[in-house]
Motif scaffolding. Sequence first.
Motif, PDB file in Angstrom:
ATOM      1  N   ARG A  52       3.424   6.608   1.626  1.00 30.30           N
ATOM      2  CA  ARG A  52       2.944   7.057   0.313  1.00 30.30           C
ATOM      3  C   ARG A  52       3.849   8.054  -0.919  1.00 30.30           C
ATOM      4  NH1 ARG A  52      -2.666   6.917  -1.042  1.00 30.30           N
ATOM      5  NH2 ARG A  52      -3.853   6.218   0.602  1.00 30.30           N
ATOM      6  N   LYS A  56       3.489   9.701  -7.590  1.00 28.86           N
ATOM      7  CA  LYS A  56       2.834  10.907  -7.436  1.00 28.86           C
ATOM      8  C   LYS A  56       2.669  11.837  -8.926  1.00 28.86           C
ATOM      9  CE  LYS A  56       2.570  10.716  -3.436  1.00 28.86           C
ATOM     10  NZ  LYS A  56       1.716  10.507  -2.466  1.00 28.86           N
ATOM     11  N   GLU A  61       2.696  17.536  -5.735  1.00 29.64           N
ATOM     12  CA  GLU A  61       3.177  16.212  -5.039  1.00 29.64           C
ATOM     13  C   GLU A  61       4.386  15.603  -4.501  1.00 29.64           C
ATOM     14  OE1 GLU A  61      -1.988  13.841  -5.865  1.00 29.64           O
ATOM     15  OE2 GLU A  61       0.153  13.528  -7.844  1.00 29.64           O
ATOM     16  N   SER A  89       2.833   4.243  -1.615  1.00 24.59           N
ATOM     17  CA  SER A  89       1.559   4.686  -2.052  1.00 24.59           C
ATOM     18  C   SER A  89       0.104   3.686  -1.772  1.00 24.59           C
ATOM     19  CB  SER A  89       1.028   5.557  -3.114  1.00 24.59           C
ATOM     20  OG  SER A  89       1.978   6.537  -2.998  1.00 24.59           O
ATOM     21  N   TRP A  90      -0.763   3.302  -2.135  1.00 27.57           N
ATOM     22  CA  TRP A  90      -1.465   2.920  -2.301  1.00 27.57           C
ATOM     23  C   TRP A  90      -2.579   2.958  -2.511  1.00 27.57           C
ATOM     24  CZ3 TRP A  90       0.119   4.596   2.743  1.00 27.57           C
ATOM     25  CH2 TRP A  90      -0.463   5.271   3.453  1.00 27.57           C
ATOM     26  N   ILE A  92      -3.842   3.947  -5.733  1.00 32.94           N
ATOM     27  CA  ILE A  92      -3.756   4.741  -6.259  1.00 32.94           C
ATOM     28  C   ILE A  92      -4.921   4.860  -7.856  1.00 32.94           C
ATOM     29  CG2 ILE A  92      -1.377   4.832  -5.780  1.00 32.94           C
ATOM     30  CD1 ILE A  92      -0.858   3.422  -8.919  1.00 32.94           C
ATOM     31  N   THR A 134       1.366  -0.714  -3.886  1.00 31.35           N
ATOM     32  CA  THR A 134       2.233  -0.191  -4.867  1.00 31.35           C
ATOM     33  C   THR A 134       3.083  -1.197  -5.067  1.00 31.35           C
ATOM     34  OG1 THR A 134       3.084   1.822  -4.156  1.00 31.35           O
ATOM     35  CG2 THR A 134       0.929   2.130  -5.919  1.00 31.35           C
TER      36      THR A 134
END
Length: 273
Positions: A52, A56, A61, A89-90, A92, A134
């Motif tokens: 991830r 952000k 973050e 990341s996933w 989101i 993503t």
Amino acid sequence: MEYCEKYGFDYIDIQSECLDRDLAEGKYTIEELGEWFNTHNLSMLSYNALVRFNMKETQEEKDAVMAELDEIIRRCLILDCKMIVVVPSWDIVLKKTRGEIREDAVAILKEMLKKVESHGIKLSIEFCGAPGMTINRFEDAYAIVEEIDSPLVGVTLDQYHFHAMASDWAALEKADGKKIFVWHLNDMEDMPCGASYNNDEIRLWPGDPRGCLDHQHFADTLKKIGFEGDCCTIEVFRPDYYELNQEENVRTAAEVTRSHVNKYWKQPALSLS
């Protein structure tokens, strides 16, 4: 790790969740693990992974990602590890376009590059073939690497992930093989691309007759574009295989990987992920 040496593996991709768990439980210290590597032939191919890393929403973050990277660099220096896999990341919340995701990834990876370059540590983006990811296709990961244009930033090519979201063969065939740092071998059951049940559980050992991947195409393409990793990893994650005892699992992984690679490639180094 001792079984890996026993059955002829040259490298290991240590999984971060396993390492974090064992360190938290006090099974060993990072310094003790580093000393083990100093006195054995097995080496670390990569630290797998910082997950991830992108998209952000707040500075807090973003700072947390950089702090995690600092700790991973500290560990890599102790473990003599020269590569960190970074996973996108996933799921989101914000609905971002591929272009916006690429712009964000380029920006944060450039900041990460500033931290690793003095140590000669590489960053390898692992695109993951799932709808919620993503960065979920090879061509998107490769576009990010091309824009950054650093010998320390490349792509992890996992055959399962490449097929699972129908990455573009033409993009791989036009790529610079020197920018592919890691090649994950595996096979998979023939599930629809993007299906919710098309996940790690349907992975197979390479060469399993139930598999659907075009191994000849992968090998021929990587040779043609100049892949220089001189190493391939075996990464499967199938629940059935976790039912094997540890030695049987590692022995089988070594046997099927060596047999498979000998069909398509001059014998490279082998790594367990």
